[in-house]
Motif scaffolding. Sequence first.
Motif, PDB file in Angstrom:
ATOM      1  N   LEU A 153       0.823  -1.203   0.000  1.00  0.00           N
ATOM      2  CA  LEU A 153       0.000   0.000   0.000  1.00  0.00           C
ATOM      3  C   LEU A 153       0.860   1.257   0.000  1.00  0.00           C
ATOM      4  N   LYS A 154       2.020   1.200   0.652  1.00  0.00           N
ATOM      5  CA  LYS A 154       2.892   2.380   0.700  1.00  0.00           C
ATOM      6  C   LYS A 154       3.440   2.731  -0.687  1.00  0.00           C
ATOM      7  N   ASP A 155       3.454   1.771  -1.601  1.00  0.00           N
ATOM      8  CA  ASP A 155       3.950   2.002  -2.954  1.00  0.00           C
ATOM      9  C   ASP A 155       2.850   2.407  -3.924  1.00  0.00           C
ATOM     10  N   ARG A 156       1.640   2.532  -3.433  1.00  0.00           N
ATOM     11  CA  ARG A 156       0.520   2.970  -4.278  1.00  0.00           C
ATOM     12  C   ARG A 156      -0.423   3.865  -3.460  1.00  0.00           C
ATOM     13  N   PRO A 157       0.095   5.008  -2.998  1.00  0.00           N
ATOM     14  CA  PRO A 157      -0.715   5.873  -2.130  1.00  0.00           C
ATOM     15  C   PRO A 157      -1.966   6.416  -2.796  1.00  0.00           C
ATOM     16  N   MET A 158      -1.970   6.452  -4.139  1.00  0.00           N
ATOM     17  CA  MET A 158      -3.173   6.927  -4.817  1.00  0.00           C
ATOM     18  C   MET A 158      -4.366   6.006  -4.582  1.00  0.00           C
ATOM     19  N   ASP A 159      -4.093   4.760  -4.131  1.00  0.00           N
ATOM     20  CA  ASP A 159      -5.184   3.819  -3.860  1.00  0.00           C
ATOM     21  C   ASP A 159      -5.805   4.020  -2.485  1.00  0.00           C
ATOM     22  N   ILE A 160      -5.123   4.761  -1.617  1.00  0.00           N
ATOM     23  CA  ILE A 160      -5.603   4.862  -0.237  1.00  0.00           C
ATOM     24  C   ILE A 160      -7.007   5.467  -0.150  1.00  0.00           C
ATOM     25  N   PRO A 161      -7.329   6.595  -0.838  1.00  0.00           N
ATOM     26  CA  PRO A 161      -8.693   7.138  -0.720  1.00  0.00           C
ATOM     27  C   PRO A 161      -9.780   6.174  -1.186  1.00  0.00           C
ATOM     28  N   PRO A 162      -9.681   5.563  -2.393  1.00  0.00           N
ATOM     29  CA  PRO A 162     -10.770   4.647  -2.779  1.00  0.00           C
ATOM     30  C   PRO A 162     -10.838   3.389  -1.926  1.00  0.00           C
ATOM     31  N   VAL A 163      -9.679   2.853  -1.509  1.00  0.00           N
ATOM     32  CA  VAL A 163      -9.696   1.672  -0.644  1.00  0.00           C
ATOM     33  C   VAL A 163     -10.308   2.022   0.710  1.00  0.00           C
ATOM     34  N   ALA A 164      -9.932   3.175   1.256  1.00  0.00           N
ATOM     35  CA  ALA A 164     -10.492   3.604   2.540  1.00  0.00           C
ATOM     36  C   ALA A 164     -12.005   3.783   2.439  1.00  0.00           C
ATOM     37  N   ALA A 165     -12.470   4.334   1.320  1.00  0.00           N
ATOM     38  CA  ALA A 165     -13.909   4.524   1.137  1.00  0.00           C
ATOM     39  C   ALA A 165     -14.642   3.190   1.110  1.00  0.00           C
ATOM     40  N   ARG A 166     -14.076   2.196   0.408  1.00  0.00           N
ATOM     41  CA  ARG A 166     -14.718   0.883   0.375  1.00  0.00           C
ATOM     42  C   ARG A 166     -14.719   0.241   1.771  1.00  0.00           C
ATOM     43  N   LEU A 167     -13.588   0.355   2.464  1.00  0.00           N
ATOM     44  CA  LEU A 167     -13.511  -0.222   3.807  1.00  0.00           C
ATOM     45  C   LEU A 167     -14.515   0.441   4.752  1.00  0.00           C
ATOM     46  N   LEU A 168     -14.683   1.749   4.607  1.00  0.00           N
ATOM     47  CA  LEU A 168     -15.648   2.453   5.454  1.00  0.00           C
ATOM     48  C   LEU A 168     -17.068   1.967   5.156  1.00  0.00           C
ATOM     49  N   ASP A 169     -17.380   1.712   3.888  1.00  0.00           N
ATOM     50  CA  ASP A 169     -18.693   1.146   3.544  1.00  0.00           C
ATOM     51  C   ASP A 169     -18.899  -0.188   4.261  1.00  0.00           C
ATOM     52  N   ASP A 170     -17.843  -1.019   4.255  1.00  0.00           N
ATOM     53  CA  ASP A 170     -17.937  -2.324   4.919  1.00  0.00           C
ATOM     54  C   ASP A 170     -18.158  -2.167   6.423  1.00  0.00           C
ATOM     55  N   VAL A 171     -17.415  -1.239   7.032  1.00  0.00           N
ATOM     56  CA  VAL A 171     -17.546  -1.024   8.472  1.00  0.00           C
ATOM     57  C   VAL A 171     -18.933  -0.476   8.799  1.00  0.00           C
ATOM     58  N   ASN A 172     -19.440   0.436   7.971  1.00  0.00           N
ATOM     59  CA  ASN A 172     -20.783   0.970   8.196  1.00  0.00           C
ATOM     60  C   ASN A 172     -21.825  -0.145   8.206  1.00  0.00           C
ATOM     61  N   ARG A 173     -21.703  -1.087   7.262  1.00  0.00           N
ATOM     62  CA  ARG A 173     -22.656  -2.203   7.230  1.00  0.00           C
ATOM     63  C   ARG A 173     -22.514  -3.080   8.471  1.00  0.00           C
ATOM     64  N   THR A 174     -21.261  -3.362   8.858  1.00  0.00           N
ATOM     65  CA  THR A 174     -21.025  -4.237  10.004  1.00  0.00           C
ATOM     66  C   THR A 174     -21.495  -3.605  11.309  1.00  0.00           C
ATOM     67  N   PHE A 175     -21.197  -2.316  11.482  1.00  0.00           N
ATOM     68  CA  PHE A 175     -21.525  -1.621  12.727  1.00  0.00           C
ATOM     69  C   PHE A 175     -22.906  -0.947  12.694  1.00  0.00           C
ATOM     70  N   HIS A 176     -23.609  -1.052  11.556  1.00  0.00           N
ATOM     71  CA  HIS A 176     -24.913  -0.402  11.400  1.00  0.00           C
ATOM     72  C   HIS A 176     -24.799   1.110  11.635  1.00  0.00           C
ATOM     73  N   ARG A 177     -23.812   1.684  10.988  1.00  0.00           N
ATOM     74  CA  ARG A 177     -23.575   3.127  11.084  1.00  0.00           C
ATOM     75  C   ARG A 177     -23.725   3.773   9.706  1.00  0.00           C
ATOM     76  N   ARG A 178     -23.676   5.121   9.672  1.00  0.00           N
ATOM     77  CA  ARG A 178     -23.780   5.864   8.413  1.00  0.00           C
ATOM     78  C   ARG A 178     -22.721   6.965   8.364  1.00  0.00           C
ATOM     79  N   VAL A 179     -21.515   6.643   8.767  1.00  0.00           N
ATOM     80  CA  VAL A 179     -20.420   7.622   8.733  1.00  0.00           C
ATOM     81  C   VAL A 179     -20.169   8.018   7.280  1.00  0.00           C
TER      82      VAL A 179
END
Length: 481
Positions: free
Chosen positions: A335-361
């Motif tokens: 991941l450190k060699d492809r920092p441009m991926d961090i925003p879209p990957v973080a967004a997808r991970l946040l979607d997953d966490v929102n579903r798991t935790f029943h949140r809407r961050v």
Amino acid sequence: MTHHATVLVIDDEVRSLETLRRVLADEFEVIGARSTGEAEAVLAGEMVQVILCDQRMPGETGVAFLKRVRDQWPDTVRMIISGYTDSEDIIAGINEAGIYQYVTKPWHPDALLASVRDAAALFRLQKEAGGAAAETKPSPQALAAAVEGRRRAERGRYEFDRIVHAPSSPVEGVIALARRATLYDISVLITGESGTGKELLARAIHYGSARGDKPFVVENCGALPDELLESELFGCKKGAFTGAYQDRVGLFEVADGGTIFLDEIGETSPSFQVKLLRVLQEGEIRPLGAQRPRKVDVRVVAATNRDLLGEVDAGRFRRDLYYRLAAFPVHLPALKDRPMDIPPVAARLLDDVNRTFHRRVSGFAPETLAAFAAHRWPGNVRELANEIQRMVALSDRDGPLGPELLSDVVRPAAPPVIDGEGGGGLLRERVEALERALIEASLRRTGGNISRSADELGLSRVGLRAKMERYDLGRGGADAD
């Protein structure tokens, strides 16, 4: 309304129980129990399809409990979860307790979820085939159609297009290369640091290939001692070793016609490597205790976080096996060699966490994204996922996650908040502050190498120089090509 299978999870450790519950909660009705006594009470009053039981329980092992479950509730699909230190006890009881699968620690959430999906599907198909009245029993064609429908859903879940990355990411080239591997029946070796998504890429290769309608089977080679690993992969005959109470089908045979994914292949012993080499050379397996080999048609995709050629030179990995496995090598960058991926990957991970935790961050503050970009992420996507989970758990609101929620490991890299309130300032000023922080972070990573930083950020050298002058960055730095 869709009916969700009920999974009974048994673990005396509260943290482990809650982690398992979170992983499974989106797709299953999950009931937790902290002891076998609690579990028996649940089974007496609830219809449970799948049991996932920890081996080390107070007063009674998981295997001993599942033996009793087999007698009283034989329809349940039983799974055991444990570390390799308990492997001998589990081998001794795996057939007697009718255990469907042995899940080893540390387990990966995606792999565990896939295993429980398989167990629930097995329960459903067994009930359809064996529990229906004779006149309503499904035909073999109907059962095959049900299996095919499930595999079609799996193929959709693991398509190459679902691997999240930015348009300028080096992952684009990795995916293009991996797509070529789907066209030919060839062994693939995926290399890369832990947590980069090697299993996800392996699944995409399988489901994109001509074998995509056949089984995809996973084994973590680093989690098991040799005897158990051989039994898991090649199978065994009754009496082959202590605890082998009946014949056991190995994963190579289960994967016949499909793909087997051998994770952490670099952790295997030289003696096991010899046996695996024979399978690859001859296309046949010999179950432990069997007199004759059995032919199998399996594609092997292996993965490692080690420098396998270095292991070969050091004499720890067989050269001939390496070249059998690495017919088509694919490397996943960290991941450190492809920092441009961090925003879209973080967004997808946040979607997953929102579903798991029943949140809407709703997302991340610019300062948080800048801190993400500046961090080295030695744990790769897995570490980023943990960081986001922690931030959501600490947040009391559904607005963007601010830098004050970052862990101490990540926070030192965070740039200063734009103004005293942490949320003010014109949009243009906030975007410029984020852009400056991203460029600074990239230049630090590359030691001031403008060409490499331009590639990382998806800019031309001229464009990056212009922005450096605008923000008064990088004077006196390196400018190597």
